[in-house]
Design a protein around this motif. Structure first.
Motif, mmCIF file in Angstrom:
data_model
loop_
_atom_site.group_PDB
_atom_site.id
_atom_site.type_symbol
_atom_site.label_atom_id
_atom_site.label_comp_id
_atom_site.label_asym_id
_atom_site.label_seq_id
_atom_site.Cartn_x
_atom_site.Cartn_y
_atom_site.Cartn_z
ATOM 1 N N ALA A 99 46.819 47.172 44.441
ATOM 2 C CA ALA A 99 45.797 48.065 44.835
ATOM 3 C C ALA A 99 45.147 48.457 43.406
ATOM 4 N N ALA A 100 45.798 48.459 42.341
ATOM 5 C CA ALA A 100 45.468 49.024 41.096
ATOM 6 C C ALA A 100 44.246 47.736 40.754
ATOM 7 N N ARG A 101 44.664 46.626 40.733
ATOM 8 C CA ARG A 101 43.856 45.337 40.478
ATOM 9 C C ARG A 101 42.422 45.366 41.229
ATOM 10 N N ARG A 102 42.679 45.706 42.481
ATOM 11 C CA ARG A 102 41.582 45.867 43.367
ATOM 12 C C ARG A 102 40.906 46.946 43.013
ATOM 13 N N GLN A 103 41.270 48.138 42.497
ATOM 14 C CA GLN A 103 40.443 49.223 42.271
ATOM 15 C C GLN A 103 39.820 48.778 41.101
ATOM 16 N N GLN A 104 40.271 48.166 40.070
ATOM 17 C CA GLN A 104 39.493 47.970 39.119
ATOM 18 C C GLN A 104 38.405 46.962 39.079
ATOM 19 N N ILE A 105 38.514 46.131 40.110
ATOM 20 C CA ILE A 105 37.450 45.142 40.427
ATOM 21 C C ILE A 105 36.280 46.351 41.085
ATOM 22 N N VAL A 106 36.642 46.814 41.948
ATOM 23 C CA VAL A 106 35.372 48.008 42.647
ATOM 24 C C VAL A 106 35.012 48.747 41.723
ATOM 25 N N GLU A 107 35.700 49.382 40.439
ATOM 26 C CA GLU A 107 35.315 50.173 39.690
ATOM 27 C C GLU A 107 34.181 49.418 38.852
ATOM 28 N N ALA A 108 34.540 48.199 38.334
ATOM 29 C CA ALA A 108 33.787 47.123 37.622
ATOM 30 C C ALA A 108 32.434 46.906 38.482
ATOM 31 N N ILE B 16 32.711 39.973 37.479
ATOM 32 C CA ILE B 16 33.820 39.230 36.590
ATOM 33 C C ILE B 16 34.057 39.450 35.144
ATOM 34 N N ALA B 17 33.093 39.505 34.486
ATOM 35 C CA ALA B 17 32.817 40.028 32.978
ATOM 36 C C ALA B 17 33.371 41.294 32.856
ATOM 37 N N GLU B 18 32.637 42.180 33.663
ATOM 38 C CA GLU B 18 32.832 43.622 33.460
ATOM 39 C C GLU B 18 34.036 43.977 33.734
ATOM 40 N N ALA B 19 34.931 43.510 34.780
ATOM 41 C CA ALA B 19 36.483 43.720 34.939
ATOM 42 C C ALA B 19 37.366 43.175 34.074
ATOM 43 N N VAL C 152 39.139 37.866 40.751
ATOM 44 C CA VAL C 152 38.336 38.533 41.289
ATOM 45 C C VAL C 152 38.148 37.988 42.423
ATOM 46 N N TYR C 153 37.914 36.622 42.787
ATOM 47 C CA TYR C 153 37.548 36.108 44.059
ATOM 48 C C TYR C 153 38.822 36.286 45.024
ATOM 49 N N ARG C 154 40.060 36.418 44.625
ATOM 50 C CA ARG C 154 41.052 36.433 45.307
ATOM 51 C C ARG C 154 40.979 37.812 46.225
ATOM 52 N N PRO D 107 35.736 37.697 48.095
ATOM 53 C CA PRO D 107 35.223 36.248 47.939
ATOM 54 C C PRO D 107 33.535 36.763 47.865
ATOM 55 N N SER D 108 33.002 37.709 48.131
ATOM 56 C CA SER D 108 31.547 37.797 48.279
ATOM 57 C C SER D 108 31.156 39.214 47.434
ATOM 58 N N LYS D 109 29.821 39.167 47.030
ATOM 59 C CA LYS D 109 29.442 40.573 46.466
ATOM 60 C C LYS D 109 29.205 41.678 47.797
ATOM 61 N N THR D 110 29.081 41.123 49.120
ATOM 62 C CA THR D 110 29.061 41.828 50.016
ATOM 63 C C THR D 110 30.311 42.315 50.470
ATOM 64 N N ASP D 111 31.441 41.748 50.025
ATOM 65 C CA ASP D 111 33.036 42.455 50.161
ATOM 66 C C ASP D 111 32.998 43.608 49.381
ATOM 67 N N LEU D 112 32.329 43.357 48.055
ATOM 68 C CA LEU D 112 32.577 44.385 46.987
ATOM 69 C C LEU D 112 31.833 45.686 47.592
ATOM 70 N N ILE D 113 30.562 45.517 47.999
ATOM 71 C CA ILE D 113 29.782 46.665 48.475
ATOM 72 C C ILE D 113 30.281 47.360 49.502
ATOM 73 N N ASN D 114 31.032 46.681 50.390
ATOM 74 C CA ASN D 114 31.769 47.177 51.580
ATOM 75 C C ASN D 114 32.973 48.003 51.133
#
Length: 201
Positions: free
Chosen positions: A10-19, A38-41, A48-50, A53-60
């Motif tokens: 959960a923490a790793r996922r949130q780290q990517i979302v915040e990046a 990826i660079a920001e995170a 990150v892709y784990r 998988p896509s930018k749309t998944d991030l925005i969701n």
């Protein structure tokens, strides 16, 4: 090899979302690549892709966090007894929206999503489903207001719910683009409109 805990995931996922949020706010949704995130995170490509998988998944994921807060506010309002008057409903919803208006708030990304949804069918479907859900919440609140006598029984709940919901983006778009009106001023205007006597066309 020890298993990764749910808390770590959960923490790793949130780290990517915040990046991703920082990248989208800085460069815009369309100009941000997955490599930028990826660079920001500061993580590996695979890490990150784990999760996304896509930018749309991030925005969701970013949208779902903001939507979850709004959904909780609306759910609480639908459960209150006696029913909350519709103007107070709008006030409570706008109070939550106000927390998302800051420079790092979700609403600045939401505006970008609306534009991107015009060319991305998957994102368009997500946006349509999300806003349809909000509209249903408002329709339910209108029905409760009718039962309590706060609204005429002959009012069309779906039409009235759609109009009430429309007042929310109507306010925050003005705030984002012009900085005004403040919430109290806007609600004063809405109250005046509600008291207006309709005239034959």
């Amino acid at each position: 090899m020890p298993r990764v805990s749910e808390e770590h995931r959960a923490a790793r996922r949130q780290q990517i979302v915040e990046a991703a949020r920082r990248c989208f706010l800085r460069e815009g949704f369309h100009r941000t690549s997955m490599q930028d995130v990826i660079a920001e995170a500061g993580l590996s490509v695979g890490a990150v892709y784990r999760y996304f998988p896509s930018k749309t998944d991030l925005i969701n994921a970013i949208a779902e966090q903001a939507i979850g807060g709004a959904g909780r506010v609306l759910t609480e309002l639908t459960r209150q007894d006696p029913p909350v008057p519709l103007l107070a409903v709008l006030d409570r919803v706008l109070a939550y929206v106000e927390t998302q208006l800051a420079d790092d708030g979700a609403l600045r990304i939401a505006i970008q999503v609306w534009g991107e949804a015009q060319r991305d069918p998957a994102l368009a479907a997500f946006v349509a489903e999300t806003y349809a859900g909000f509209r249903e919440h408002f329709t339910g609140l209108v029905r409760r207001a009718q039962r309590s006598g706060d609204l005429p029984a002959d009012a069309d709940p779906e039409a009235t719910g759609a109009a009430l919901f429309g007042l929310v983006p109507g306010w925050f778009i003005q705030r984002l683009l012009t900085g005004v009106p403040d919430r109290a001023t806007y609600l004063t205007g809405v109250a005046a409109l509600l008291r207006a006597t309709p005239r034959p066309v």
